[in-house]
Write a protein that holds these residues in place. Structure first.
Motif, PDB file in Angstrom:
ATOM      1  N   HIS A  98      44.698 -66.674  14.054  1.00 59.70           N
ATOM      2  CA  HIS A  98      43.395 -67.479  14.596  1.00 59.70           C
ATOM      3  C   HIS A  98      43.095 -66.615  15.581  1.00 59.70           C
ATOM      4  CE1 HIS A  98      46.838 -70.408  15.702  1.00 59.70           C
ATOM      5  NE2 HIS A  98      46.377 -71.048  16.043  1.00 59.70           N
ATOM      6  N   LEU A  99      43.494 -67.366  16.434  1.00 57.95           N
ATOM      7  CA  LEU A  99      43.475 -67.031  17.867  1.00 57.95           C
ATOM      8  C   LEU A  99      42.561 -65.557  18.157  1.00 57.95           C
ATOM      9  CD1 LEU A  99      46.083 -69.283  20.353  1.00 57.95           C
ATOM     10  CD2 LEU A  99      43.579 -69.129  19.833  1.00 57.95           C
ATOM     11  N   ILE A 100      43.734 -64.573  18.006  1.00 60.00           N
ATOM     12  CA  ILE A 100      43.094 -63.108  17.294  1.00 60.00           C
ATOM     13  C   ILE A 100      42.005 -63.078  16.393  1.00 60.00           C
ATOM     14  CG2 ILE A 100      44.173 -61.336  17.266  1.00 60.00           C
ATOM     15  CD1 ILE A 100      47.400 -62.357  18.002  1.00 60.00           C
ATOM     16  N   ALA A 101      41.953 -63.416  15.285  1.00 62.85           N
ATOM     17  CA  ALA A 101      40.887 -63.111  14.531  1.00 62.85           C
ATOM     18  C   ALA A 101      39.663 -63.900  15.619  1.00 62.85           C
ATOM     19  CB  ALA A 101      40.860 -63.893  13.118  1.00 62.85           C
ATOM     20  N   LEU A 143      36.652 -61.219  16.683  1.00 68.06           N
ATOM     21  CA  LEU A 143      34.858 -61.812  15.836  1.00 68.06           C
ATOM     22  C   LEU A 143      34.044 -61.962  17.565  1.00 68.06           C
ATOM     23  CD1 LEU A 143      35.913 -63.760  13.179  1.00 68.06           C
ATOM     24  CD2 LEU A 143      34.018 -61.950  13.327  1.00 68.06           C
ATOM     25  N   LEU A 144      34.198 -62.293  18.328  1.00 64.12           N
ATOM     26  CA  LEU A 144      33.658 -63.543  19.393  1.00 64.12           C
ATOM     27  C   LEU A 144      33.887 -62.336  20.882  1.00 64.12           C
ATOM     28  CD1 LEU A 144      33.710 -66.996  19.504  1.00 64.12           C
ATOM     29  CD2 LEU A 144      32.738 -65.448  18.478  1.00 64.12           C
ATOM     30  N   LEU A 145      34.239 -61.114  20.706  1.00 61.52           N
ATOM     31  CA  LEU A 145      34.156 -60.470  21.655  1.00 61.52           C
ATOM     32  C   LEU A 145      33.380 -59.887  22.449  1.00 61.52           C
ATOM     33  CD1 LEU A 145      36.868 -59.353  23.483  1.00 61.52           C
ATOM     34  CD2 LEU A 145      36.719 -57.050  22.038  1.00 61.52           C
ATOM     35  N   PRO A 146      31.605 -59.529  21.168  1.00 56.85           N
ATOM     36  CA  PRO A 146      30.838 -59.100  21.921  1.00 56.85           C
ATOM     37  C   PRO A 146      29.888 -60.551  22.771  1.00 56.85           C
ATOM     38  CG  PRO A 146      30.680 -58.490  19.743  1.00 56.85           C
ATOM     39  CD  PRO A 146      31.503 -59.466  19.963  1.00 56.85           C
ATOM     40  N   PHE A 189      38.783 -65.020  26.263  1.00 54.50           N
ATOM     41  CA  PHE A 189      39.175 -65.485  26.158  1.00 54.50           C
ATOM     42  C   PHE A 189      40.279 -66.401  25.450  1.00 54.50           C
ATOM     43  CE2 PHE A 189      39.943 -70.778  25.277  1.00 54.50           C
ATOM     44  CZ  PHE A 189      40.804 -70.991  26.696  1.00 54.50           C
ATOM     45  N   PHE A 190      40.063 -66.842  23.593  1.00 58.03           N
ATOM     46  CA  PHE A 190      40.680 -66.325  22.426  1.00 58.03           C
ATOM     47  C   PHE A 190      41.995 -65.521  23.253  1.00 58.03           C
ATOM     48  CE2 PHE A 190      37.588 -68.820  21.686  1.00 58.03           C
ATOM     49  CZ  PHE A 190      37.658 -69.790  21.255  1.00 58.03           C
ATOM     50  N   LEU A 191      41.325 -64.166  22.788  1.00 55.52           N
ATOM     51  CA  LEU A 191      42.424 -63.164  23.540  1.00 55.52           C
ATOM     52  C   LEU A 191      43.744 -63.565  24.436  1.00 55.52           C
ATOM     53  CD1 LEU A 191      40.431 -60.163  22.416  1.00 55.52           C
ATOM     54  CD2 LEU A 191      42.357 -60.681  21.192  1.00 55.52           C
ATOM     55  N   LEU A 192      42.978 -63.386  25.322  1.00 53.36           N
ATOM     56  CA  LEU A 192      43.457 -64.424  26.449  1.00 53.36           C
ATOM     57  C   LEU A 192      44.798 -65.365  26.455  1.00 53.36           C
ATOM     58  CD1 LEU A 192      44.711 -63.596  29.922  1.00 53.36           C
ATOM     59  CD2 LEU A 192      42.836 -65.177  30.457  1.00 53.36           C
ATOM     60  N   GLN A 193      44.667 -66.506  25.520  1.00 55.03           N
ATOM     61  CA  GLN A 193      45.675 -67.866  25.565  1.00 55.03           C
ATOM     62  C   GLN A 193      45.962 -67.150  24.075  1.00 55.03           C
ATOM     63  OE1 GLN A 193      42.656 -70.681  23.335  1.00 55.03           O
ATOM     64  NE2 GLN A 193      44.533 -71.897  23.053  1.00 55.03           N
ATOM     65  N   ARG A 200      50.308 -67.365  25.581  1.00 54.88           N
ATOM     66  CA  ARG A 200      51.228 -67.855  24.458  1.00 54.88           C
ATOM     67  C   ARG A 200      52.288 -67.421  23.464  1.00 54.88           C
ATOM     68  NH1 ARG A 200      48.676 -71.628  19.901  1.00 54.88           N
ATOM     69  NH2 ARG A 200      47.469 -72.508  21.640  1.00 54.88           N
ATOM     70  N   TYR A 201      51.965 -66.289  23.846  1.00 54.95           N
ATOM     71  CA  TYR A 201      53.300 -64.699  23.037  1.00 54.95           C
ATOM     72  C   TYR A 201      54.006 -64.895  24.503  1.00 54.95           C
ATOM     73  CZ  TYR A 201      55.674 -61.169  20.966  1.00 54.95           C
ATOM     74  OH  TYR A 201      56.075 -60.307  21.040  1.00 54.95           O
ATOM     75  N   LYS A 202      53.818 -64.835  25.572  1.00 49.38           N
ATOM     76  CA  LYS A 202      54.534 -64.309  26.773  1.00 49.38           C
ATOM     77  C   LYS A 202      55.248 -65.115  27.237  1.00 49.38           C
ATOM     78  CE  LYS A 202      53.895 -59.507  26.702  1.00 49.38           C
ATOM     79  NZ  LYS A 202      55.407 -59.209  27.002  1.00 49.38           N
ATOM     80  N   THR A 203      54.714 -66.383  26.818  1.00 49.39           N
ATOM     81  CA  THR A 203      55.580 -67.425  27.717  1.00 49.39           C
ATOM     82  C   THR A 203      55.924 -68.342  27.347  1.00 49.39           C
ATOM     83  OG1 THR A 203      53.548 -68.832  27.309  1.00 49.39           O
ATOM     84  CG2 THR A 203      53.397 -67.310  29.197  1.00 49.39           C
TER      85      THR A 203
END
Length: 139
Positions: A28-31, A35-38, A44-48, A52-55
């Motif tokens: 859901h964060l990646i999608a 979608l909101l990248l433009p 912000f969502f991709l970074l989140q 979360r994955y790395k930590t």
């Protein structure tokens, strides 16, 4: 750079199994990020999702279960392997299809510790049971 788990090991303690958060549980964060990248907010969502994955770290050692979540605000759970009473697995339909779920670790005198979005939760539970049996046999 050593991980939290590696830095937390004590003398004669070895890592038996390492668990990971599933990338599918972050869909859901990646999608939203894509979608909101433009609109730039997608970053912000991709970074989140990335943070979360790395930590998130979880491991079974010869002596305990170690879980660390977070980067700036860190939350850890460390339970002696002989004090864990149960490891429950909860999977949704999507979790069953993509092999991720929630682990709920319950220990003697310890509140339940739910771990959401864990990849291969049944393999983690199996590795834990095997490590607990080895620890009990060696005691």
């Amino acid at each position: 750079m050593t991980s939290y788990v590696e830095g937390a090991l004590i003398q004669d303690e070895k890592i038996v199994h390492i668990g990971h958060i599933s990338k599918w549980s972050l869909w859901h964060l990646i999608a939203l990020g894509i979608l909101l990248l433009p609109v730039v907010i997608g970053l912000f969502f991709l970074l989140q999702a990335y943070i979360r994955y790395k930590t998130t770290e979880l491991a079974i050692t010869t002596k305990r279960v170690i879980v660390k979540v977070g980067f700036i605000r860190r939350s850890t759970v460390e339970i002696n392997i002989n004090k864990v009473e149960s490891v429950q697995v909860d999977q949704s339909l999507l979790g069953r299809v993509f092999d991720f779920g929630t682990l709920v670790i319950s220990g003697a005198g310890t509140a339940q510790a739910p771990l959401h979005g864990i990849a291969e939760p049944l393999a983690f539970r199996k590795a834990f049971i095997e490590a607990q049996e080895r620890a009990t046999a060696g005691a």
